[in-house]
Design an enzyme around this catalytic site. Structure first.
Site, PDB file in Angstrom:
ATOM      1  N   ILE A  74      -4.502   6.236   6.877  1.00  0.00           N
ATOM      2  CA  ILE A  74      -5.361   5.210   6.259  1.00  0.00           C
ATOM      3  C   ILE A  74      -4.981   3.840   6.819  1.00  0.00           C
ATOM      4  CG2 ILE A  74      -6.025   6.385   4.118  1.00  0.00           C
ATOM      5  CD1 ILE A  74      -3.074   4.015   4.214  1.00  0.00           C
ATOM      6  N   HIS A 111     -13.667   4.899   7.785  1.00  0.00           N
ATOM      7  CA  HIS A 111     -12.955   3.644   7.465  1.00  0.00           C
ATOM      8  C   HIS A 111     -13.484   3.013   6.174  1.00  0.00           C
ATOM      9  CE1 HIS A 111     -10.501   0.185   9.466  1.00  0.00           C
ATOM     10  NE2 HIS A 111     -10.412   0.123   8.156  1.00  0.00           N
ATOM     11  N   GLU A 113     -13.356   3.052  16.790  1.00  0.00           N
ATOM     12  CA  GLU A 113     -14.392   2.982  15.748  1.00  0.00           C
ATOM     13  C   GLU A 113     -15.553   2.111  16.189  1.00  0.00           C
ATOM     14  OE1 GLU A 113     -12.424   1.607  12.241  1.00  0.00           O
ATOM     15  OE2 GLU A 113     -10.914   3.168  12.381  1.00  0.00           O
ATOM     16  N   ILE A 166       0.844  -1.210   0.000  1.00  0.00           N
ATOM     17  CA  ILE A 166       0.000   0.000   0.000  1.00  0.00           C
ATOM     18  C   ILE A 166       0.877   1.259   0.000  1.00  0.00           C
ATOM     19  CG2 ILE A 166      -1.681   1.338   1.360  1.00  0.00           C
ATOM     20  CD1 ILE A 166      -2.922  -1.385   2.194  1.00  0.00           C
ATOM     21  N   ARG A 182      -4.329   2.438  10.841  1.00  0.00           N
ATOM     22  CA  ARG A 182      -5.147   2.091  12.000  1.00  0.00           C
ATOM     23  C   ARG A 182      -5.119   3.261  12.973  1.00  0.00           C
ATOM     24  NH1 ARG A 182      -7.311  -1.388   9.518  1.00  0.00           N
ATOM     25  NH2 ARG A 182      -7.326  -3.625   9.938  1.00  0.00           N
TER      26      ARG A 182
END
Ligand code: DGY
Length: 313
Positions: free
Chosen positions: A231, A280, A262, A157, A233
């Protein structure tokens, strides 16, 4: 294998298409449906052979301990921070993730947040929509192209974000456990990376060594013109330090897709005007979620037909 021999436990609600496909092939038990999950586990825990869960939900070890026949966990996502991999390895439990499938979407969102924040996208949208333009001139935003992007974590990523940043003429630097064969500068630690960055992008796993890695010191190094993009945690950031830095404007702002608790978002974060928040959704596109669903299904099918998950880590 009969339906009853292929009992799987679904920890959290899944996409309806995936749930339906799993139900057609396996004997599905939905933990969230039971009024008394403890009773269900006591009576049927020994029958469960596989688990399906989400990356941000994982499985508690205390639950796994009640499922002695469970030897496969299919994760809908790539995060394994909520699974004790030491335990699963010791017990011979395979864990699969949806590797590579969501890389582009997550990288796209990192750039969307970067551009959206720095070009004031949401405020302009509200301004245009409200008709305020008829009476008021527009304010200015800040340029993105040509700025410096620091990427913490240069896995698949992180690299995909770096490629996008390069296309925007950005100078890229990174931190990673080992040096990568890439043309970007490697910083020794996150504080150095923050000092380099106009945009500090977090793309690292939520593993214990990264817990609250971004704290007051790192934010101070990021400085008044710096923007934090997360992006990864929520746990990678000390959220109270972040809120303090945002309130005091010792950093310019933050664009966040992930949070400490969350789906609750700290009320202070929700009130600030120097943040851009998304719930998220980095991998939440129709295309990617369909591919992730197929991956989870095929992993379960592989496990029950040959004993091997396809994309086990
Ligand atoms: C992941 O892939 O881990 C995402 O954060 C969704 O859980």
């Amino acid at each position: 294998m009969s339906h009853a021999q292929s009992s799987i436990l679904i920890i959290q609600p899944l996409m309806p298409q995936l749930d339906e496909k799993l139900s057609q092939h396996f004997d599905c038990h939905r933990l969230y449906d039971y009024q008394d999950p403890a009773q269900f586990l006591q009576q049927h825990g020994e029958e469960i052979r596989g688990i399906v869960t989400r990356g941000d939900v994982g499985v508690e070890t205390a639950l796994l301990e009640q499922l002695p026949a469970c030897k496969a966990i299919a994760v809908f996502g790539v995060g394994t921070d909520r699974i004790d991999l030491g335990y699963t390895k010791a017990q011979g439990i395979q864990v699969s993730i949806t590797s590579d499938i969501l890389t582009d979407d997550v990288a796209d969102l990192a750039m969307t947040l970067t551009l959206g924040f720095t070009r004031n996208l949401v405020a302009y949208h509200q301004f245009a929509r409200s008709g305020a333009w008829e009476n008021t001139g527009v304010t200015l935003s800040s340029k993105a192209s040509g700025k410096r992007m620091g990427i913490a974590g240069l896995g698949a990523i992180g690299k995909a974000i770096a490629r996008r940043a390069e296309a925007f003429g950005m100078e890229v630097a990174y931190t990673a456990r080992s040096a990568k064969d890439v043309p970007y500068k490697r910083c020794e630690n996150i504080e150095q990376l923050a000092a380099f960055s106009d945009f500090l992008v977090l793309a690292l796993p939520g593993s214990p060594e990264n817990l609250q890695l971004v704290d007051a010191k790192v934010l101070a190094a990021l400085g008044q013109e710096g923007v934090l993009i997360n992006i990864a945690r929520g746990t990678v950031v000390n959220e109270s330090d972040l809120i303090h830095a945002l309130q005091q404007r010792t950093i310019k702002g933050a664009a966040l897709d992930v949070f400490s608790h969350e789906p609750m978002i700290h009320p202070a974060l929700r009130e600030l005007d120097n943040v851009l928040l998304t719930p998220h959704i980095a991998s939440a596109t129709h295309e990617t979620r369909e591919a992730m669903s197929n991956n989870v299904f095929e992993n379960m099918l592989g496990f029950f037909s040959s004993g091997k998950m396809l994309t086990a880590i």
